[in-house]
Design an enzyme around this catalytic site. Structure first.
Site, short mmCIF file in Angstrom:
data_model
loop_
_atom_site.label_atom_id
_atom_site.label_comp_id
_atom_site.label_asym_id
_atom_site.label_seq_id
_atom_site.Cartn_x
_atom_site.Cartn_y
_atom_site.Cartn_z
N THR A 128 0.81 -1.21 0.00
CA THR A 128 0.00 0.00 0.00
C THR A 128 0.84 1.26 0.00
O THR A 128 1.84 1.35 0.72
CB THR A 128 -0.94 0.01 1.22
OG1 THR A 128 -1.73 -1.17 1.20
CG2 THR A 128 -1.85 1.21 1.20
N PRO A 130 0.55 5.84 -0.23
CA PRO A 130 -0.37 6.93 0.08
C PRO A 130 -1.43 7.16 -1.00
O PRO A 130 -2.58 7.49 -0.71
CB PRO A 130 0.55 8.15 0.21
CG PRO A 130 1.85 7.56 0.68
CD PRO A 130 1.96 6.24 -0.01
N GLU A 244 -3.86 -14.94 2.82
CA GLU A 244 -3.99 -13.77 3.69
C GLU A 244 -5.45 -13.51 4.03
O GLU A 244 -5.81 -13.31 5.20
CB GLU A 244 -3.40 -12.55 2.99
CG GLU A 244 -3.63 -11.24 3.74
CD GLU A 244 -3.12 -10.02 2.99
OE1 GLU A 244 -3.35 -8.90 3.48
OE2 GLU A 244 -2.51 -10.17 1.93
N GLY A 341 -24.04 -2.09 27.35
CA GLY A 341 -24.55 -0.75 27.65
C GLY A 341 -23.43 0.25 27.84
O GLY A 341 -22.38 0.17 27.21
#
Length: 383
Positions: A128, A130, A244, A341
């Site tokens: 990956t 930017p 993966e 909660g």
């Protein structure tokens, strides 16, 4: 009888993993989460315990056990609430190591795999960028030949294990005009000049799982660092992605199981309007729904694990497992937090970490939207 013996051995292995995690991880995990990273020494601890790269062949230092054992390591980490650690180890053992085992030459395997098994070397993979997330063909990092070296320039982001990594599999363009066929993979030794790490990214979840920016500035790497053949990187990435995505799905199922277990316990203790939560119809129905959701996804993931072990798992089915299991994980984490909660919204209760850690599962390894596109193409072709 043989099948029963194999199942018993896997159960014993899981028990060992749980004991190690109880002793070495549980007492420290909250502190590591606050600090934003696990200690580097933990990798050696896990290596000594035989929990890294367990299906690597014995000649390279591994145990040579079936794939199911590697799945068990990440799954138990996730079930016990250590989602970030499960992700870190998954990248090291179930992504980086298989690239070496399947694509690397003998010299590369002999050099790197024993060190990964022991935890001396931490592995990462850098795809990956930017400006290029799930669209790998848009990557700009380049590797240009210069004599006996490649010169690597570019940057990567969202890299799991980036802060600790000693070796990074880097995808880079070796031919800018060849599109997908111009991408190659390299085994980059992070001790070489020209490599630098950026900041450890501050994430909303998986806090102790270091996720980093990496930079390569006129970094010279030897030709021997090329993984496989030049120009075949995109094909290798596509070939290795099913494992993966399947392991991410298995981690999702296990994390959901852990979240649901602590919620069932809580429903038996907490009172509301003079009744235990478990006596209220809404709680009973919601837990019934989540239990069903969890079991159905586990059955499918287990089927996919068996298919992978036989060499039969295709990319679309792996994408289905990743998509369905991670969407289920988030649904269950959200439903469990609702039952807790207001207490569930505090970091004092582990269900809050389960909820935050679940969110990224629908993103990394290919977003749910990308998974649906992969599945659709297998059925309908390209749009």
């Amino acid at each position: 009888m043989a099948a029963n013996a194999e199942a018993e051995e896997l159960v014993l292995f899981r028990d060992t993993v749980v004991k190690v995690l109880d002793h070495e991880v549980r007492p420290h995990y909250e502190q590591w989460d606050r600090e934003g990273i696990v200690p580097r020494a933990l990798w050696q601890t896990l290596g000594e315990a035989g929990m890294l790269c367990v299906d690597v062949p014995e000649e390279y230092g591994g145990c040579g056990v079936p794939f199911e054992y590697s799945v068990a390591v990440g799954a138990e980490m996730a079930r016990m609430g250590f989602g970030a650690l499960a992700t870190n180890v998954m990248v090291h053992s179930d992504i980086v190591a298989p690239y070496l085992s399947h694509i690397g030459n003998e010299e590369q395997r002999q050099y790197w795999l024993p060190k990964m098994v022991s935890g001396e070397v931490v592995g990462a993979i850098a795809m990956t960028e930017p400006g290029a997330g799930s669209d790998l063909q848009a990557m700009r990092t380049s590797a240009v030949t210069d004599g006996d070296d490649y010169v690597l320039n570019g940057s990567k982001t969202f890299i799991t294990n980036g802060q600790h990594a000693d070796m990074v599999i880097v995808a880079a363009r070796t031919d800018p005009k060849a599109g997908a066929r111009g991408i190659s993979l390299f085994l980059v030794d992070t001790s070489l000049p020209g490599f630098s790490r950026g900041r450890n990214l501050d994430k909303i979840g998986q806090h102790c799982g270091d996720t980093s920016e990496l930079f390569f500035s006129d970094m010279r790497i030897p030709r021997s660092a090329l993984l496989g053949e030049e120009g075949q990187g995109f094909m290798y990435l596509m070939r290795e992605l099913p494992r993966e995505r399947l392991v991410i799905g298995a981690i999702g199922v296990a994390a959901a199981r852990g979240a649901l277990d602590i919620t069932i316990d809580y429903a038996g203790e907490r009172e509301l309007f003079g009744q235990k939560l478990k006596q209220l119809q809404n709680t009973r129905f919601r837990i019934a729904e989540m239990e069903t959701d969890c079991r159905i996804n586990k059955a499918f993931v287990d089927q996919c694990v068996a298919e992978y072990s036989r060499g039969e798992l295709d990319a679309a089915t792996a994408s289905m497992a990743k998509y369905s299991a991670t969407e289920m994980q988030f649904r269950v984490a959200d439903g469990c937090l609702q039952i807790f909660g207001g207490y569930g919204y505090t970091t004092e209760y582990p269900i809050s970490r389960a909820f935050l850690d679940a969110r990224v599962q629908r993103i990394y390894g290919g977003t749910s939207e990308v998974m649906k596109e992969v599945i659709a193409r297998s059925l309908l072709g390209r749009a």
